[in-house]
Scaffold this motif. Structure first.
Motif, PDB file in Angstrom:
ATOM      1  N   ASP A  70       0.799  -1.227   0.000  1.00 61.05           N
ATOM      2  CA  ASP A  70       0.000   0.000   0.000  1.00 61.05           C
ATOM      3  C   ASP A  70       0.832   1.278   0.000  1.00 61.05           C
ATOM      4  N   TYR A  71       2.090   1.198   0.444  1.00 66.42           N
ATOM      5  CA  TYR A  71       2.900   2.396   0.598  1.00 66.42           C
ATOM      6  C   TYR A  71       4.235   2.269  -0.116  1.00 66.42           C
ATOM      7  N   GLU A  72       4.775   3.406  -0.499  1.00 63.87           N
ATOM      8  CA  GLU A  72       6.138   3.491  -1.024  1.00 63.87           C
ATOM      9  C   GLU A  72       7.004   3.942   0.152  1.00 63.87           C
ATOM     10  N   ILE A  73       7.896   3.079   0.605  1.00 61.49           N
ATOM     11  CA  ILE A  73       8.709   3.365   1.788  1.00 61.49           C
ATOM     12  C   ILE A  73       9.893   4.240   1.370  1.00 61.49           C
ATOM     13  N   LEU A  74       9.988   5.441   1.958  1.00 64.02           N
ATOM     14  CA  LEU A  74      11.045   6.388   1.609  1.00 64.02           C
ATOM     15  C   LEU A  74      12.256   6.281   2.532  1.00 64.02           C
ATOM     16  N   ALA A  75      12.012   6.044   3.821  1.00 65.13           N
ATOM     17  CA  ALA A  75      13.103   5.910   4.795  1.00 65.13           C
ATOM     18  C   ALA A  75      12.642   5.018   5.938  1.00 65.13           C
TER      19      ALA A  75
ATOM     20  N   GLY B 242       1.353  14.520   2.764  1.00 69.54           N
ATOM     21  CA  GLY B 242       1.308  13.310   1.958  1.00 69.54           C
ATOM     22  C   GLY B 242       2.162  12.177   2.489  1.00 69.54           C
ATOM     23  N   LEU B 243       2.902  12.404   3.577  1.00 67.77           N
ATOM     24  CA  LEU B 243       3.756  11.363   4.142  1.00 67.77           C
ATOM     25  C   LEU B 243       3.199  10.903   5.483  1.00 67.77           C
ATOM     26  N   THR B 244       3.243   9.605   5.721  1.00 67.26           N
ATOM     27  CA  THR B 244       2.807   9.047   6.995  1.00 67.26           C
ATOM     28  C   THR B 244       3.908   8.168   7.564  1.00 67.26           C
ATOM     29  N   ILE B 245       3.817   7.890   8.846  1.00 62.92           N
ATOM     30  CA  ILE B 245       4.788   7.030   9.515  1.00 62.92           C
ATOM     31  C   ILE B 245       4.066   5.734   9.864  1.00 62.92           C
ATOM     32  N   ILE B 246       4.541   4.626   9.294  1.00 62.78           N
ATOM     33  CA  ILE B 246       3.888   3.346   9.523  1.00 62.78           C
ATOM     34  C   ILE B 246       4.875   2.318  10.066  1.00 62.78           C
ATOM     35  N   PRO B 247       4.408   1.410  10.933  1.00 62.27           N
ATOM     36  CA  PRO B 247       5.285   0.353  11.433  1.00 62.27           C
ATOM     37  C   PRO B 247       5.465  -0.727  10.373  1.00 62.27           C
ATOM     38  N   LEU B 248       6.681  -1.220  10.230  1.00 60.23           N
ATOM     39  CA  LEU B 248       6.973  -2.248   9.236  1.00 60.23           C
ATOM     40  C   LEU B 248       7.129  -3.622   9.877  1.00 60.23           C
ATOM     41  N   SER B 249       7.840  -3.687  11.009  1.00 60.40           N
ATOM     42  CA  SER B 249       8.021  -4.979  11.663  1.00 60.40           C
ATOM     43  C   SER B 249       8.414  -4.807  13.123  1.00 60.40           C
ATOM     44  N   LEU B 250       8.112  -5.834  13.910  1.00 59.26           N
ATOM     45  CA  LEU B 250       8.540  -5.942  15.301  1.00 59.26           C
ATOM     46  C   LEU B 250       9.569  -7.057  15.349  1.00 59.26           C
ATOM     47  N   TYR B 251      10.674  -6.835  16.061  1.00 60.99           N
ATOM     48  CA  TYR B 251      11.707  -7.862  16.121  1.00 60.99           C
ATOM     49  C   TYR B 251      12.502  -7.766  17.409  1.00 60.99           C
TER      50      TYR B 251
ATOM     51  N   ARG C 176      17.988  -8.637  23.907  1.00 64.05           N
ATOM     52  CA  ARG C 176      16.848  -8.899  24.801  1.00 64.05           C
ATOM     53  C   ARG C 176      15.739  -7.879  24.617  1.00 64.05           C
ATOM     54  N   ARG C 177      15.963  -6.883  23.787  1.00 66.64           N
ATOM     55  CA  ARG C 177      15.001  -5.802  23.589  1.00 66.64           C
ATOM     56  C   ARG C 177      14.070  -6.083  22.419  1.00 66.64           C
ATOM     57  N   ILE C 178      12.870  -5.524  22.479  1.00 65.92           N
ATOM     58  CA  ILE C 178      11.947  -5.588  21.350  1.00 65.92           C
ATOM     59  C   ILE C 178      11.994  -4.245  20.659  1.00 65.92           C
ATOM     60  N   LYS C 179      12.307  -4.271  19.370  1.00 62.65           N
ATOM     61  CA  LYS C 179      12.410  -3.047  18.574  1.00 62.65           C
ATOM     62  C   LYS C 179      11.331  -3.060  17.503  1.00 62.65           C
ATOM     63  N   ILE C 180      11.042  -1.871  17.004  1.00 62.83           N
ATOM     64  CA  ILE C 180      10.081  -1.744  15.918  1.00 62.83           C
ATOM     65  C   ILE C 180      10.741  -0.969  14.783  1.00 62.83           C
ATOM     66  N   SER C 181      10.540  -1.437  13.585  1.00 64.40           N
ATOM     67  CA  SER C 181      11.046  -0.745  12.407  1.00 64.40           C
ATOM     68  C   SER C 181       9.893   0.085  11.857  1.00 64.40           C
ATOM     69  N   ILE C 182      10.092   1.414  11.794  1.00 63.48           N
ATOM     70  CA  ILE C 182       9.041   2.279  11.262  1.00 63.48           C
ATOM     71  C   ILE C 182       9.535   2.895   9.960  1.00 63.48           C
ATOM     72  N   GLY C 183       8.609   3.174   9.085  1.00 63.82           N
ATOM     73  CA  GLY C 183       8.977   3.725   7.795  1.00 63.82           C
ATOM     74  C   GLY C 183       8.231   5.001   7.491  1.00 63.82           C
ATOM     75  N   LEU C 184       8.939   5.943   6.894  1.00 64.03           N
ATOM     76  CA  LEU C 184       8.330   7.163   6.391  1.00 64.03           C
ATOM     77  C   LEU C 184       7.819   6.805   5.003  1.00 64.03           C
ATOM     78  N   ALA C 185       6.511   6.910   4.799  1.00 65.68           N
ATOM     79  CA  ALA C 185       5.925   6.357   3.585  1.00 65.68           C
ATOM     80  C   ALA C 185       4.964   7.311   2.902  1.00 65.68           C
ATOM     81  N   ARG C 186       4.841   7.098   1.592  1.00 70.32           N
ATOM     82  CA  ARG C 186       3.857   7.823   0.779  1.00 70.32           C
ATOM     83  C   ARG C 186       2.887   6.784   0.245  1.00 70.32           C
ATOM     84  N   HIS C 187       1.590   7.073   0.335  1.00 69.61           N
ATOM     85  CA  HIS C 187       0.563   6.138  -0.117  1.00 69.61           C
ATOM     86  C   HIS C 187       0.651   5.947  -1.628  1.00 69.61           C
ATOM     87  N   LYS C 188       0.585   4.689  -2.079  1.00 66.98           N
ATOM     88  CA  LYS C 188       0.649   4.396  -3.507  1.00 66.98           C
ATOM     89  C   LYS C 188      -0.704   4.643  -4.166  1.00 66.98           C
TER      90      LYS C 188
END
Length: 150
Positions: A16-21, A101-110, A114-126
């Motif tokens: 759904d999104y084009e991930i920019l960063a 036009g840019l939103t911040i969406i979570p990509l993955s939890l990993y 011992r820590r839980i991190k989340i990868s978030i992406g700066l995205a533009r809706h396709k």
């Protein structure tokens, strides 16, 4: 990275999104939420992040209780959770998210150690035609693999 194990992914985000960063952030969680995520029950579909003066927050991420019968009645599986980012990343995201036009969406939890991190992406809706292009590319890649196999 040898100590990384993906616990949840937002597969729809890449369609759904084009991930920019992408950025890596920590999450403020309770003990039962950590256990629930590690058992693979987290769902990132439909969730997003917002920037407020107090920091960055993750909204609509569903983390069900680890033991439903043993959970307090006021537990909310979709509660707002704080994201832990440094000041530089926070100001960078604030500036880019306000561009429009840019939103911040979570990509993955990993797991990272011992820590839980989340990868978030700066995205533009396709747009719809961009999604069709993605499907077309995927189909051609499948055809190429199929012909190389036989």
């Amino acid at each position: 990275m040898c100590g990384m194990k993906y616990l949840a992914e937002n597969r729809k985000a890449f369609f759904d999104y084009e991930i920019l960063a992408t950025y890596e952030a920590g999450l403020v969680l309770t003990g039962q939420e950590v256990k629930s995520i590690k058992s693979g029950k987290a769902n990132l579909a439909g969730s997003f992040a917002i920037i407020r003066p107090a920091g960055a927050f993750l909204l609509n991420a569903q983390i069900p209780p680890y033991q439903p019968k043993n959970t307090s009645s006021d537990y909310d599986p979709t509660r707002t959770r704080q994201l832990l980012l440094n000041k530089k990343e926070l100001s960078e995201l604030t500036g880019k998210a306000n561009e429009g036009g840019l939103t911040i969406i979570p990509l993955s939890l990993y797991n990272k150690g011992r820590r839980i991190k989340i990868s978030i992406g700066l995205a533009r809706h396709k747009q719809k035609h961009d999604k069709r292009e993605t499907i077309r590319k995927r189909e051609t890649q499948r055809e190429i693999r199929r012909t190389l196999k036989s």
